[in-house]
Design an enzyme around this catalytic site. Structure first.
Site, PDB file in Angstrom:
ATOM      1  N   ASP A 128      -7.467  -1.752  -0.500  1.00  0.00           N
ATOM      2  CA  ASP A 128      -6.565  -2.766   0.043  1.00  0.00           C
ATOM      3  C   ASP A 128      -7.375  -4.037   0.224  1.00  0.00           C
ATOM      4  O   ASP A 128      -8.388  -4.043   0.934  1.00  0.00           O
ATOM      5  CB  ASP A 128      -6.011  -2.271   1.390  1.00  0.00           C
ATOM      6  N   HIS A 165      -6.774  -1.258   7.753  1.00  0.00           N
ATOM      7  CA  HIS A 165      -5.866  -0.421   8.526  1.00  0.00           C
ATOM      8  C   HIS A 165      -5.997   1.037   8.092  1.00  0.00           C
ATOM      9  O   HIS A 165      -6.412   1.319   6.964  1.00  0.00           O
ATOM     10  CB  HIS A 165      -4.423  -0.883   8.321  1.00  0.00           C
ATOM     11  N   HIS A 178       4.405   0.630   4.376  1.00  0.00           N
ATOM     12  CA  HIS A 178       3.035   0.435   3.894  1.00  0.00           C
ATOM     13  C   HIS A 178       1.997   0.838   4.946  1.00  0.00           C
ATOM     14  O   HIS A 178       0.809   0.898   4.638  1.00  0.00           O
ATOM     15  CB  HIS A 178       2.817  -0.996   3.386  1.00  0.00           C
ATOM     16  N   ASP A 207      -7.021  -6.469   2.014  1.00  0.00           N
ATOM     17  CA  ASP A 207      -7.201  -6.974   3.371  1.00  0.00           C
ATOM     18  C   ASP A 207      -8.434  -6.389   4.053  1.00  0.00           C
ATOM     19  O   ASP A 207      -8.788  -6.779   5.170  1.00  0.00           O
ATOM     20  CB  ASP A 207      -5.942  -6.774   4.222  1.00  0.00           C
ATOM     21  N   GLU A 224      -1.966  -5.052  -2.179  1.00  0.00           N
ATOM     22  CA  GLU A 224      -1.749  -6.071  -1.147  1.00  0.00           C
ATOM     23  C   GLU A 224      -2.283  -7.465  -1.519  1.00  0.00           C
ATOM     24  O   GLU A 224      -2.597  -8.261  -0.641  1.00  0.00           O
ATOM     25  CB  GLU A 224      -2.327  -5.616   0.198  1.00  0.00           C
ATOM     26  N   ASP A 259      -9.858  -0.125   3.625  1.00  0.00           N
ATOM     27  CA  ASP A 259      -8.712  -0.834   4.189  1.00  0.00           C
ATOM     28  C   ASP A 259      -9.070  -1.329   5.588  1.00  0.00           C
ATOM     29  O   ASP A 259      -9.860  -0.695   6.294  1.00  0.00           O
ATOM     30  CB  ASP A 259      -7.541   0.157   4.267  1.00  0.00           C
ATOM     31  N   HIS A 298       0.798  -1.218   0.000  1.00  0.00           N
ATOM     32  CA  HIS A 298       0.000   0.000   0.000  1.00  0.00           C
ATOM     33  C   HIS A 298       0.835   1.275   0.000  1.00  0.00           C
ATOM     34  O   HIS A 298       0.292   2.364  -0.203  1.00  0.00           O
ATOM     35  CB  HIS A 298      -0.976   0.005   1.177  1.00  0.00           C
ATOM     36  N   ASP A 311      -3.341   3.180   7.990  1.00  0.00           N
ATOM     37  CA  ASP A 311      -2.118   3.548   7.260  1.00  0.00           C
ATOM     38  C   ASP A 311      -1.710   4.988   7.487  1.00  0.00           C
ATOM     39  O   ASP A 311      -1.270   5.678   6.557  1.00  0.00           O
ATOM     40  CB  ASP A 311      -2.291   3.263   5.760  1.00  0.00           C
TER      41      ASP A 311
END
Length: 326
Positions: free
Chosen positions: A253, A150, A165, A255, A298, A148, A121, A152
């Site tokens: 992302d 997360h 990332h 994830d 990712e 995402d 990312h 980030d």
């Protein structure tokens, strides 16, 4: 009984299954096979995995014109110096992001919609910088939809891992090392009031403080999606990102999706969006029609199962670019 629609006005002709009624686009695919921003290796193969999953053909089946622009040049980690443990491979990542930004700006100058394939990312520093630069020249700003698990939004001072990332959104908002914040020579790239996080569920304690310090406009956690539903969250997110902007960049992302449906990701976290929630989010994006650029990051084939995650990534890209059920 007449079967010709011209002879029988009650008969309606429908487009072939899987086509879409939204305006078609000219899309340029840009691969960025970077995996120096994370601890777990393998996402450098993500762009290839998505291409193997039929990205170009499946978008063309929707009526879009797709041109694969190849990959941005990326150094091989084993030949490079890690640098500071607080921001590992920072120089190499910043150089890759600069090349990515220029490729994205060029795509927009050529009248094409950039579709960036990661890689980890950290490449979003380049993707968003390129879009922001193109519209800055027209005295316009852009929004960002950051989808995402997360946030980030770490910096080298707050990151527990030193993995870049986990820092790109902070850099785009003007926080963090100059090598990242100043890509293409200016900072910040985006305004916090037009920056929206969707589906976060794994945030470091210091990141909570960074979110408040940056003044990020809207943050929707998985609890918000659980309680209010994907439609309400996405409609609000798109309004916030689009308010006073030329449109928005979408950074997806993989994830964000639950590992049950997307096992091959850089940093899997349980409790993510379901298969249908993810498609609904992309379909709502397409309905609004204000997406300026799109990236998927990712995807890690090393830990995937029969390319399931890359295949889902391509499915979601098709939904974002207008694929309909009916």
């Amino acid at each position: 009984m007449a079967t010709n629609p011209e002879l029988n006005p009650l008969i309606t002709t429908f487009p072939p299954s899987g086509t879409q009624s939204l305006p078609t686009r000219k899309i340029r695919v840009i691969g960025v096979p970077l995996d120096m921003g994370a601890s777990r290796r393998g996402v450098d193969m993500g762009p290839s995995a998505m291409r193997v999953a039929g990205l170009e053909a499946r978008l063309e089946a929707l009526g879009h014109q797709v041109k694969d622009g190849g990959n941005v040049a990326v150094e091989v980690a084993e030949t490079q110096n890690v640098g500071s443990p607080n921001a590992r491979y920072l120089k190499q990542i910043a150089d890759t992001c600069t090349r990515t930004a220029k490729a994205v700006t060029k795509a927009l100058e050529d009248g094409m919609t950039p579709m960036v394939l990661g890689g980890d990312h950290s490449i979003a520093v380049g993707s968003v910088s390129g879009v922001a630069e193109f519209y800055r020249r027209q005295n316009q700003k852009i929004g960002v939809i950051w989808i995402d698990a997360h946030s980030d939004i770490n910096t080298p001072d707050t990151s527990p891992s030193g993995n870049v990332h986990g820092m790109p959104l902070a850099a785009l908002l003007g926080m963090g090392p100059e090598q990242l914040t100043n890509v293409l020579g200016y900072s910040p790239k985006i305004s916090p009031e037009n920056t929206v996080l969707v589906g976060v569920r794994d945030i470091d304690p210091a990141e909570r403080a960074n979110i408040r310090r940056a003044g990020v406009g809207e943050v929707y956690t998985m609890r918000d999606i659980d309680e209010r539903g994907m439609r309400a969250v996405m409609e609000e997110a798109l309004r916030a990102a689009g308010r006073g902007t030329a449109g928005y960049h979408v950074s997806l992302d993989m994830d964000w999706i639950d590992p049950e449906d997307a096992p091959g990701v850089g940093t899997p976290v349980r409790g993510g969006a379901t298969y249908r929630e993810a498609h609904l989010a992309m379909e709502i994006l397409a309905d609004h029609g204000r997406m300026l650029s799109f990236e998927i990051v990712e995807v890690n084939p090393v830990i995937d199962e029969h390319n399931r995650t890359a295949d889902l990534a391509v499915e979601l890209a098709c939904s974002a670019f207008g694929k309909k059920i009916l």
